[in-house]
Design an enzyme around this catalytic site. Structure first.
Site, PDB file in Angstrom:
ATOM      1  N   SER A 152     -10.994   3.577  -6.662  1.00  0.00           N
ATOM      2  CA  SER A 152     -10.040   2.612  -7.208  1.00  0.00           C
ATOM      3  C   SER A 152     -10.715   1.363  -7.739  1.00  0.00           C
ATOM      4  O   SER A 152     -10.147   0.296  -7.726  1.00  0.00           O
ATOM      5  CB  SER A 152      -9.003   2.240  -6.151  1.00  0.00           C
ATOM      6  OG  SER A 152      -7.950   1.502  -6.725  1.00  0.00           O
ATOM      7  N   ASP A 209      -0.896  10.202  -9.106  1.00  0.00           N
ATOM      8  CA  ASP A 209      -1.335   8.849  -8.760  1.00  0.00           C
ATOM      9  C   ASP A 209      -0.440   7.831  -9.477  1.00  0.00           C
ATOM     10  O   ASP A 209      -0.454   7.753 -10.702  1.00  0.00           O
ATOM     11  CB  ASP A 209      -2.798   8.667  -9.177  1.00  0.00           C
ATOM     12  CG  ASP A 209      -3.409   7.361  -8.675  1.00  0.00           C
ATOM     13  OD1 ASP A 209      -2.666   6.376  -8.482  1.00  0.00           O
ATOM     14  OD2 ASP A 209      -4.636   7.330  -8.504  1.00  0.00           O
ATOM     15  N   HIS A 251      -2.722   8.251  -5.035  1.00  0.00           N
ATOM     16  CA  HIS A 251      -3.832   7.295  -5.041  1.00  0.00           C
ATOM     17  C   HIS A 251      -4.470   7.316  -3.643  1.00  0.00           C
ATOM     18  O   HIS A 251      -4.252   6.423  -2.816  1.00  0.00           O
ATOM     19  CB  HIS A 251      -3.327   5.903  -5.395  1.00  0.00           C
ATOM     20  CG  HIS A 251      -4.411   4.950  -5.773  1.00  0.00           C
ATOM     21  ND1 HIS A 251      -5.099   5.045  -6.960  1.00  0.00           N
ATOM     22  CD2 HIS A 251      -4.951   3.898  -5.113  1.00  0.00           C
ATOM     23  CE1 HIS A 251      -5.997   4.083  -7.032  1.00  0.00           C
ATOM     24  NE2 HIS A 251      -5.915   3.374  -5.930  1.00  0.00           N
TER      25      HIS A 251
END
Length: 143
Positions: free
Chosen positions: A53, A104, A138
């Site tokens: 991320s 995600d 995610h």
């Protein structure tokens, strides 16, 4: 060795405003970690960056030879400021693995696809691998 490197994500669209100073500081934090590892005796060309991320900015702008990178659910901040063609220099032939989940909500699949295409213009395109995981959000998992 893990070391957090943070910046603010202001928006989640390709044209969102970006935290330029925070992004550059995050890249500097990565650089400092690599410099310390080199001082500890690990050649920079044996260091692989793994990111979740965050960003591949350091890989694309470093003047130190890296071994490659693995990124999970990542953005490519300051993408528009990167060179418009292959990066010159030492990391042109590094390998990059870009992974994402198709569910995600923070880094939608279309962003990951755009990032992969941009990376293929920066480094040798045959060295960029894209993996998409069905149903993954995610997060990371053992699959």
């Amino acid at each position: 060795m893990a070391r957090p490197s943070w910046f603010d994500t202001i928006g989640l669209s390709p044209d969102s405003q970006e935290d330029g100073s925070g992004i550059k500081q995050a890249a500097e934090n990565v650089k400092a970690l690599i410099v310390q590892e080199v001082k500890n005796g690990i050649p920079s060309n044996r260091i692989i960056l793994g990111e979740f991320s965050q960003e591949e900015l350091y890989l694309c702008t470093s003047q130190q030879k890296g071994a490659g990178g693995a990124t999970l659910s990542c953005l490519l901040p300051l993408c528009s400021s990167l060179t418009q063609g292959p990066i010159s220099g030492i990391n042109r032939d590094i390998s990059i693995l870009q992974c994402c989940g198709d569910s995600d909500p923070l880094v939608p699949l279309i962003f990951s696809s755009l990032i992969v295409e941009k990376l293929k213009t920066l480094v040798n395109p045959v060295n960029v691998t894209f993996k998409m995981y069905e149903g993954m959000m995610h997060s990371v998992n053992r699959k």
